[in-house]
Scaffold this motif. Structure first.
Motif, PDB file in Angstrom:
ATOM      1  N   TYR A  57      38.563  48.997  93.846  1.00  9.77           N
ATOM      2  CA  TYR A  57      39.256  49.676  94.934  1.00  9.77           C
ATOM      3  C   TYR A  57      38.811  49.066  96.263  1.00  9.77           C
ATOM      4  O   TYR A  57      37.624  48.846  96.476  1.00  9.77           O
ATOM      5  CB  TYR A  57      38.902  51.163  94.981  1.00  9.77           C
ATOM      6  CG  TYR A  57      39.266  51.986  93.780  1.00  9.77           C
ATOM      7  CD1 TYR A  57      40.147  51.544  92.806  1.00  9.77           C
ATOM      8  CD2 TYR A  57      38.719  53.250  93.621  1.00  9.77           C
ATOM      9  CE1 TYR A  57      40.480  52.336  91.713  1.00  9.77           C
ATOM     10  CE2 TYR A  57      39.046  54.052  92.537  1.00  9.77           C
ATOM     11  CZ  TYR A  57      39.928  53.590  91.589  1.00  9.77           C
ATOM     12  OH  TYR A  57      40.249  54.381  90.521  1.00  9.77           O
TER      13      TYR A  57
ATOM     14  N   VAL B 227      35.369  57.996  99.684  1.00  5.59           N
ATOM     15  CA  VAL B 227      35.823  57.684  98.320  1.00  5.59           C
ATOM     16  C   VAL B 227      34.669  57.813  97.335  1.00  5.59           C
ATOM     17  O   VAL B 227      34.824  58.400  96.259  1.00  5.59           O
ATOM     18  CB  VAL B 227      36.476  56.288  98.271  1.00  5.59           C
ATOM     19  CG1 VAL B 227      36.662  55.808  96.842  1.00  5.59           C
ATOM     20  CG2 VAL B 227      37.812  56.308  99.012  1.00  5.59           C
TER      21      VAL B 227
ATOM     22  N   LEU C 150      34.483  60.367  94.182  1.00  8.53           N
ATOM     23  CA  LEU C 150      34.362  59.844  92.817  1.00  8.53           C
ATOM     24  C   LEU C 150      33.088  60.290  92.097  1.00  8.53           C
ATOM     25  O   LEU C 150      33.032  60.239  90.867  1.00  8.53           O
ATOM     26  CB  LEU C 150      34.417  58.317  92.829  1.00  8.53           C
ATOM     27  CG  LEU C 150      35.773  57.699  93.126  1.00  8.53           C
ATOM     28  CD1 LEU C 150      35.638  56.187  93.308  1.00  8.53           C
ATOM     29  CD2 LEU C 150      36.763  58.020  92.020  1.00  8.53           C
TER      30      LEU C 150
ATOM     31  N   MET D 195      33.366  62.339  89.045  1.00  8.57           N
ATOM     32  CA  MET D 195      34.076  61.679  87.949  1.00  8.57           C
ATOM     33  C   MET D 195      33.106  61.125  86.913  1.00  8.57           C
ATOM     34  O   MET D 195      33.459  61.015  85.732  1.00  8.57           O
ATOM     35  CB  MET D 195      34.950  60.535  88.487  1.00  8.57           C
ATOM     36  CG  MET D 195      36.196  60.981  89.199  1.00  8.57           C
ATOM     37  SD  MET D 195      37.384  61.790  88.098  1.00  8.57           S
ATOM     38  CE  MET D 195      37.761  60.471  86.956  1.00  8.57           C
TER      39      MET D 195
ATOM     40  N   TYR E 234      30.554  54.971  82.300  1.00  6.67           N
ATOM     41  CA  TYR E 234      31.380  55.156  83.494  1.00  6.67           C
ATOM     42  C   TYR E 234      30.456  54.933  84.681  1.00  6.67           C
ATOM     43  O   TYR E 234      29.710  55.821  85.091  1.00  6.67           O
ATOM     44  CB  TYR E 234      31.993  56.564  83.532  1.00  6.67           C
ATOM     45  CG  TYR E 234      33.082  56.719  84.556  1.00  6.67           C
ATOM     46  CD1 TYR E 234      34.421  56.582  84.208  1.00  6.67           C
ATOM     47  CD2 TYR E 234      32.780  56.990  85.890  1.00  6.67           C
ATOM     48  CE1 TYR E 234      35.432  56.722  85.152  1.00  6.67           C
ATOM     49  CE2 TYR E 234      33.783  57.132  86.837  1.00  6.67           C
ATOM     50  CZ  TYR E 234      35.099  56.997  86.461  1.00  6.67           C
ATOM     51  OH  TYR E 234      36.109  57.130  87.396  1.00  6.67           O
TER      52      TYR E 234
ATOM     53  N   LEU F 109      29.764  53.830  88.583  1.00  9.88           N
ATOM     54  CA  LEU F 109      30.344  53.788  89.930  1.00  9.88           C
ATOM     55  C   LEU F 109      29.469  52.885  90.795  1.00  9.88           C
ATOM     56  O   LEU F 109      28.251  53.057  90.851  1.00  9.88           O
ATOM     57  CB  LEU F 109      30.391  55.214  90.493  1.00  9.88           C
ATOM     58  CG  LEU F 109      30.965  55.428  91.877  1.00  9.88           C
ATOM     59  CD1 LEU F 109      32.401  54.934  91.949  1.00  9.88           C
ATOM     60  CD2 LEU F 109      30.878  56.909  92.228  1.00  9.88           C
TER      61      LEU F 109
ATOM     62  N   ILE G  81      34.452  50.488  89.623  1.00 12.34           N
ATOM     63  CA  ILE G  81      34.126  51.391  88.528  1.00 12.34           C
ATOM     64  C   ILE G  81      34.204  50.575  87.243  1.00 12.34           C
ATOM     65  O   ILE G  81      35.215  49.914  86.986  1.00 12.34           O
ATOM     66  CB  ILE G  81      35.110  52.581  88.450  1.00 12.34           C
ATOM     67  CG1 ILE G  81      35.179  53.310  89.792  1.00 12.34           C
ATOM     68  CG2 ILE G  81      34.697  53.543  87.331  1.00 12.34           C
ATOM     69  CD1 ILE G  81      36.338  54.276  89.896  1.00 12.34           C
TER      70      ILE G  81
ATOM     71  N   VAL H 291      41.191  61.186  91.210  1.00 15.52           N
ATOM     72  CA  VAL H 291      41.565  59.789  91.442  1.00 15.52           C
ATOM     73  C   VAL H 291      42.974  59.691  92.019  1.00 15.52           C
ATOM     74  O   VAL H 291      43.176  59.117  93.092  1.00 15.52           O
ATOM     75  CB  VAL H 291      41.417  58.950  90.159  1.00 15.52           C
ATOM     76  CG1 VAL H 291      41.922  57.528  90.374  1.00 15.52           C
ATOM     77  CG2 VAL H 291      39.952  58.915  89.709  1.00 15.52           C
TER      78      VAL H 291
ATOM     79  N   VAL I 213      41.737  60.189  95.833  1.00  8.72           N
ATOM     80  CA  VAL I 213      41.202  58.850  96.119  1.00  8.72           C
ATOM     81  C   VAL I 213      42.303  57.845  96.445  1.00  8.72           C
ATOM     82  O   VAL I 213      42.221  57.135  97.456  1.00  8.72           O
ATOM     83  CB  VAL I 213      40.321  58.353  94.948  1.00  8.72           C
ATOM     84  CG1 VAL I 213      39.925  56.896  95.142  1.00  8.72           C
ATOM     85  CG2 VAL I 213      39.075  59.224  94.818  1.00  8.72           C
TER      86      VAL I 213
ATOM     87  N   ARG J  66      44.264  48.756  94.946  1.00  5.52           N
ATOM     88  CA  ARG J  66      43.707  49.281  93.687  1.00  5.52           C
ATOM     89  C   ARG J  66      44.123  48.346  92.562  1.00  5.52           C
ATOM     90  O   ARG J  66      45.312  48.180  92.296  1.00  5.52           O
ATOM     91  CB  ARG J  66      44.221  50.690  93.427  1.00  5.52           C
ATOM     92  CG  ARG J  66      43.753  51.317  92.124  1.00  5.52           C
ATOM     93  CD  ARG J  66      44.287  52.751  92.029  1.00  5.52           C
ATOM     94  NE  ARG J  66      43.904  53.378  90.785  1.00  5.52           N
ATOM     95  CZ  ARG J  66      44.761  53.925  89.936  1.00  5.52           C
ATOM     96  NH1 ARG J  66      46.064  53.929  90.185  1.00  5.52           N
ATOM     97  NH2 ARG J  66      44.326  54.497  88.829  1.00  5.52           N
TER      98      ARG J  66
END
Length: 99
Positions: free
Chosen positions: A9, A19, A23, A26, A39, A41, A52, A75, A79, A86
């Motif tokens: 992103y 952002v 996130l 998430m 996952y 970040l 990500i 998201v 986001v 993106r």
């Protein structure tokens, strides 16, 4: 075999920290999903970049992630409007490459 997704992103000017804050939830929510192995970040060293790195058991697990309430709400709903760019890259292992 696993299914890896790399989302890159580029935030609108001055929006990277917002952002990242959006996130943050998430991570735990995604790791609680069936088939989600990783996952991660990451904040880019260039201002405005967020990455990500996601790993799932199967592509179907990633598809289910994209249909989750938290993905749609955070998201897509919060986001994406803050992004200038993106790019989502879907990856599969290459024979003979290190895992």
């Amino acid at each position: 075999m696993s299914f890896v997704v790399i989302a890159r992103y580029v935030t609108n000017p001055g929006k990277r920290d917002e952002v990242l804050d959006l996130l943050a939830p998430m991570v735990a929510a995604s790791l609680a999903e069936p088939g989600c192995r990783r996952y991660g970040l990451h904040a880019g060293t260039d201002d405005g970049v967020v990455a990500i790195v996601e790993e799932y058991d199967t592509e179907a697990d990633f598809a289910a992630h994209c249909e989750s309430e938290h993905f749609k709400r955070i998201v897509l709903g919060q986001v994406v409007p803050l992004l200038a760019e993106r790019v989502v890259t879907r990856c599969v292992p290459v024979a003979g490459a290190d895992a």
